[in-house]
Scaffold this motif. Structure first.
Motif, PDB file in Angstrom:
ATOM      1  N   ARG A 183       0.824  -1.210   0.000  1.00  0.00           N
ATOM      2  CA  ARG A 183       0.000   0.000   0.000  1.00  0.00           C
ATOM      3  C   ARG A 183       0.861   1.265   0.000  1.00  0.00           C
ATOM      4  O   ARG A 183       1.938   1.294   0.599  1.00  0.00           O
ATOM      5  N   PHE A 184       0.374   2.294  -0.660  1.00  0.00           N
ATOM      6  CA  PHE A 184       1.031   3.600  -0.700  1.00  0.00           C
ATOM      7  C   PHE A 184      -0.010   4.679  -0.441  1.00  0.00           C
ATOM      8  O   PHE A 184      -1.054   4.706  -1.096  1.00  0.00           O
ATOM      9  N   HIS A 185       0.292   5.575   0.483  1.00  0.00           N
ATOM     10  CA  HIS A 185      -0.624   6.680   0.755  1.00  0.00           C
ATOM     11  C   HIS A 185      -0.583   7.713  -0.372  1.00  0.00           C
ATOM     12  O   HIS A 185       0.476   7.978  -0.951  1.00  0.00           O
ATOM     13  N   ALA A 186      -1.737   8.335  -0.611  1.00  0.00           N
ATOM     14  CA  ALA A 186      -1.829   9.406  -1.610  1.00  0.00           C
ATOM     15  C   ALA A 186      -0.844  10.534  -1.301  1.00  0.00           C
ATOM     16  O   ALA A 186      -0.132  11.015  -2.186  1.00  0.00           O
ATOM     17  N   ILE A 187      -0.752  10.955  -0.046  1.00  0.00           N
ATOM     18  CA  ILE A 187       0.104  12.098   0.286  1.00  0.00           C
ATOM     19  C   ILE A 187       1.580  11.749   0.100  1.00  0.00           C
ATOM     20  O   ILE A 187       2.380  12.571  -0.326  1.00  0.00           O
ATOM     21  N   TRP A 188       1.924  10.498   0.380  1.00  0.00           N
ATOM     22  CA  TRP A 188       3.314  10.044   0.195  1.00  0.00           C
ATOM     23  C   TRP A 188       3.660  10.036  -1.297  1.00  0.00           C
ATOM     24  O   TRP A 188       4.718  10.521  -1.703  1.00  0.00           O
ATOM     25  N   LEU A 189       2.743   9.512  -2.106  1.00  0.00           N
ATOM     26  CA  LEU A 189       2.982   9.481  -3.549  1.00  0.00           C
ATOM     27  C   LEU A 189       3.134  10.895  -4.095  1.00  0.00           C
ATOM     28  O   LEU A 189       4.059  11.199  -4.849  1.00  0.00           O
ATOM     29  N   ARG A 190       2.220  11.772  -3.682  1.00  0.00           N
ATOM     30  CA  ARG A 190       2.257  13.139  -4.207  1.00  0.00           C
ATOM     31  C   ARG A 190       3.542  13.847  -3.801  1.00  0.00           C
ATOM     32  O   ARG A 190       4.172  14.537  -4.598  1.00  0.00           O
ATOM     33  N   ASP A 191       3.950  13.653  -2.542  1.00  0.00           N
ATOM     34  CA  ASP A 191       5.167  14.306  -2.043  1.00  0.00           C
ATOM     35  C   ASP A 191       6.397  13.794  -2.782  1.00  0.00           C
ATOM     36  O   ASP A 191       7.378  14.525  -2.944  1.00  0.00           O
ATOM     37  N   ASN A 192       6.346  12.545  -3.232  1.00  0.00           N
ATOM     38  CA  ASN A 192       7.497  11.947  -3.909  1.00  0.00           C
ATOM     39  C   ASN A 192       7.370  11.932  -5.429  1.00  0.00           C
ATOM     40  O   ASN A 192       8.030  11.134  -6.094  1.00  0.00           O
ATOM     41  N   ALA A 193       6.525  12.810  -5.942  1.00  0.00           N
ATOM     42  CA  ALA A 193       6.416  12.925  -7.401  1.00  0.00           C
ATOM     43  C   ALA A 193       7.741  13.428  -7.975  1.00  0.00           C
ATOM     44  O   ALA A 193       8.434  14.228  -7.345  1.00  0.00           O
ATOM     45  N   TRP A 194       8.071  12.955  -9.163  1.00  0.00           N
ATOM     46  CA  TRP A 194       9.331  13.344  -9.801  1.00  0.00           C
ATOM     47  C   TRP A 194       9.092  14.192 -11.046  1.00  0.00           C
ATOM     48  O   TRP A 194       9.969  14.296 -11.902  1.00  0.00           O
ATOM     49  N   ASP A 195       7.922  14.792 -11.150  1.00  0.00           N
ATOM     50  CA  ASP A 195       7.677  15.649 -12.313  1.00  0.00           C
ATOM     51  C   ASP A 195       8.459  16.948 -12.166  1.00  0.00           C
ATOM     52  O   ASP A 195       8.905  17.314 -11.074  1.00  0.00           O
ATOM     53  N   ALA A 196       8.596  17.663 -13.269  1.00  0.00           N
ATOM     54  CA  ALA A 196       9.485  18.834 -13.309  1.00  0.00           C
ATOM     55  C   ALA A 196       9.010  19.972 -12.418  1.00  0.00           C
ATOM     56  O   ALA A 196       9.805  20.834 -12.035  1.00  0.00           O
ATOM     57  N   ALA A 197       7.719  19.988 -12.064  1.00  0.00           N
ATOM     58  CA  ALA A 197       7.230  21.058 -11.192  1.00  0.00           C
ATOM     59  C   ALA A 197       7.489  20.735  -9.719  1.00  0.00           C
ATOM     60  O   ALA A 197       7.453  21.622  -8.867  1.00  0.00           O
ATOM     61  N   THR A 198       7.735  19.461  -9.440  1.00  0.00           N
ATOM     62  CA  THR A 198       7.947  19.046  -8.050  1.00  0.00           C
ATOM     63  C   THR A 198       9.431  18.922  -7.714  1.00  0.00           C
ATOM     64  O   THR A 198       9.870  19.301  -6.637  1.00  0.00           O
ATOM     65  N   ARG A 199      10.201  18.398  -8.676  1.00  0.00           N
ATOM     66  CA  ARG A 199      11.616  18.132  -8.439  1.00  0.00           C
ATOM     67  C   ARG A 199      12.453  18.762  -9.539  1.00  0.00           C
ATOM     68  O   ARG A 199      12.084  18.712 -10.698  1.00  0.00           O
ATOM     69  N   SER A 200      13.601  19.293  -9.165  1.00  0.00           N
ATOM     70  CA  SER A 200      14.513  19.841 -10.156  1.00  0.00           C
ATOM     71  C   SER A 200      15.069  18.722 -11.027  1.00  0.00           C
ATOM     72  O   SER A 200      15.559  17.715 -10.516  1.00  0.00           O
ATOM     73  N   ALA A 201      14.970  18.906 -12.344  1.00  0.00           N
ATOM     74  CA  ALA A 201      15.527  17.908 -13.249  1.00  0.00           C
ATOM     75  C   ALA A 201      17.048  17.879 -13.129  1.00  0.00           C
ATOM     76  O   ALA A 201      17.695  16.862 -13.377  1.00  0.00           O
TER      77      ALA A 201
END
Lengths: 380, 380
Positions: free
Chosen positions: B23-41
């Motif tokens: 199982r994975f929590h929604a908030i954990w997944l969202r916090d660990n998103a690797w898209d360019a708006a969330t994380r520096s490429a």
């Protein structure tokens, strides 16, 4: 009137001043003997190992003579003198701290109210006057933060600040690092963003325990520095919701920096760090370098995230913040295990040039202790 | 066949491969998103704070496409792709470690049996061949100790060793320190004493996490170096008497060095250090600089001393010891949070000259991780 009473088998003795009874074990007393065969007269280092002391050590006699307790140990038949003041300072027969997150009496937590009495000293004073240096280092030990003003406006002046108390901690960022920003009206939106308050390098283990940020140029409007007491943040979180405090202390977060500098730095440490007996000894908080948190059980993860979110909200609360503008020749230091720092956004064009470096609190505390000892000796 | 199921309110999703549900929590997944708006490429640093993500984040849709899980979050209506391999590597839906004193799978504890396969490499190899350097650093990470042979016989050669992986930690002892002994028959009794195995500088906080000892001259007979795995010592103590292990982990000892060097270094840390979830992360043991122990309750002090004594006996047990003689141009490194070291007594006249210095494990582990990543990339 002080009495000294042995228990039946001599495994401990009791000092009784009529109000308080303070007990000391025979083995503890023997291990802490300060005679020349046990401790070096030169440097106080213990010359023997615990294995050199018989396991069955007991007190065969104990006599009070003035301010001295003379203890005779069996089976060694060895007599050792103890200063009563030393014994009472080091007494351990007392109730334990039970509140997780307690801090030492020498630590004073703060919020925005510290603005009215910012810990600050002048570079000349701390460089030339040991009493001024002692006061300034004492502020850093107490508040985890202090400013220094009227320093030289020259490259690497921050090294002269570190030399006042210790040694640079070199890292992959070098012995020092440059923080240069050129603010022009076309990219204000970007540089105006500021940074959320954070502790530095939580992905390093051990983290650098001191950061120095030294201003060499500052012509842009805005860009103030601000600091937040992470210990006060933790105390406030505990007051609001003890389970949230506990969950951030009980489980490890992961931190990572795998930038372009040929490094992959990773650590696994809690956001709120307690000593095993509950002393609050560290805070790590850095949105940029928090990696996936993988050591919180599924059933606790929602609570963990609620606590982590609330900790960030408390950090962002202006009531917690102390802010100040640094002019060229000014710097500030933080205890990076405790105090978060940030840069605010800009509101105008100009240049900003800071140099930063890391150092460690142990040598700072050592220098402070040496100055305090010399000060006491001079006063006697 | 892998299934992905959302719970009713979308606060978590479950990956089910028919055998295991993860199982994975929604908030954990969202916090660990690797898209360019969330994380520096560029450097992987997170660009947003947790406060930028709605507290009520839930998963509105999740679809498996090959090796990718596409998750759509409400209320942002934002879709993010996750590599299934990354999710399974970072899964946290697993039973917690319950045994205090567990170690990471990458750590291997040892005793005297390590003599048959001493971790060692040659200076030339690790200086010129990244694969050899990777193997050698990997040994230090695994065993907390390794030798290096065939190095230059010249002053400060140890700095070239540190440069292989990191940075010197300067202290009041300098960037390096000299260990010179002249052994002559008239004072053999003294120098022949040897030193009990210990970790260095427990009075420093943070302790230096690496020590390098480099041999430049060694004409006296005897004077071998020896090392003991403090993690194995702790494991053995726990196996013999779990309460003794616990008491050394639960209470802080005090360490102090107030020598003639104008320093008063003090720390308050446990002899056996655990992460809050029980991982064994450090051992401090040094009879010379253990100060009065004042944070153990009276009722536990006798048990504490019994445990401390037994820990010393295990350390002194020859079955725990790995010993070796260093010739000029040879050195050894220890992870000073884990491995104790000592010098044995001498049995003949002559000279002995070592240089030592401190450094830190975080940069060593970083260098190792970089080499492992490059090695993997080259193999692909």
């Amino acid at each position: 009137m002080l009495d000294c009473i042995l228990n039946k088998d001599g495994t401990y003795l009791t000092l009784d001043d009529g109000k308080t009874k303070t007990r000391f074990h025979a083995i503890w007393l023997r291990d802490n003997a300060w005679d020349a065969a046990t401790r070096s007269a030169d440097n106080g280092q213990r010359l023997i190992a615990l294995g050199d002391i018989p396991a069955e050590t007991s007190v065969s006699a104990a006599t009070l003579v003035g301010d001295t307790l003379r203890v005779t140990f069996a089976p060694e038949d060895k007599s050792v003198d103890y200063a009563l003041s030393w014994l009472l300072e080091n007494a351990y027969d007392r109730p334990a701290n039970t509140q997780a997150g307690w801090t030492k009496p020498s630590v004073e937590t703060w919020d925005n109210d510290l603005m009215s009495h910012l810990p600050v000293a002048s570079f000349d004073a701390v460089s030339s006057d040991p009493a001024a240096l002692q006061r300034w280092l004492g502020q850093i030990a107490r508040y985890g933060f202090a400013k220094l003003t009227n320093g030289p406006i020259e490259e690497l002046a921050l090294m002269r600040v570190v030399k006042l108390f210790g040694y640079v901690r070199e890292t992959n960022y070098g012995r020092h690092f440059e923080v240069r920003t050129e603010v022009n009206p076309t990219n204000l939106a970007y540089t105006g963003l500021g940074l959320q308050a954070h502790t530095d390098n939580p992905y390093r283990d051990p983290v650098p325990t001191v950061q120095v940020l030294y201003c060499l140029e500052s012509s842009a409007a805005g860009g103030e520095n601000m600091v937040v007491d992470g210990f006060r943040v933790a105390e406030r979180l505990r007051a609001e919701n003890e389970e949230w405090f506990n969950v951030l202390a009980r489980y490890c977060a992961n931190f990572e920096y795998a930038g372009s500098d040929d490094v992959i730095l990773q650590s696994r440490r809690p956001m709120i760090e307690l000593a095993p007996d509950g002393e609050l000894i560290g805070v790590r908080f850095n949105n940029r370098s928090t990696a996936a948190i993988t050591d919180v059980p599924f059933d606790e993860m929602a609570t963990y995230y609620a606590a982590y979110r609330r900790m960030g909200e408390i950090i962002d609360d202006p009531a917690m913040e102390v802010s100040f503008r640094l002019e060229p020749g000014e710097c500030f230091l933080v205890d990076n295990r405790r105090v978060l720092h940030a840069r605010k956004g800009y509101s105008g064009a100009g240049k900003r040039w800071f140099q930063g470096c890391y150092a460690d609190m142990d040598s700072l505390n050592s220098k402070l202790a040496v100055l305090e000892t010399e000060h006491l000796a001079a006063a006697e």
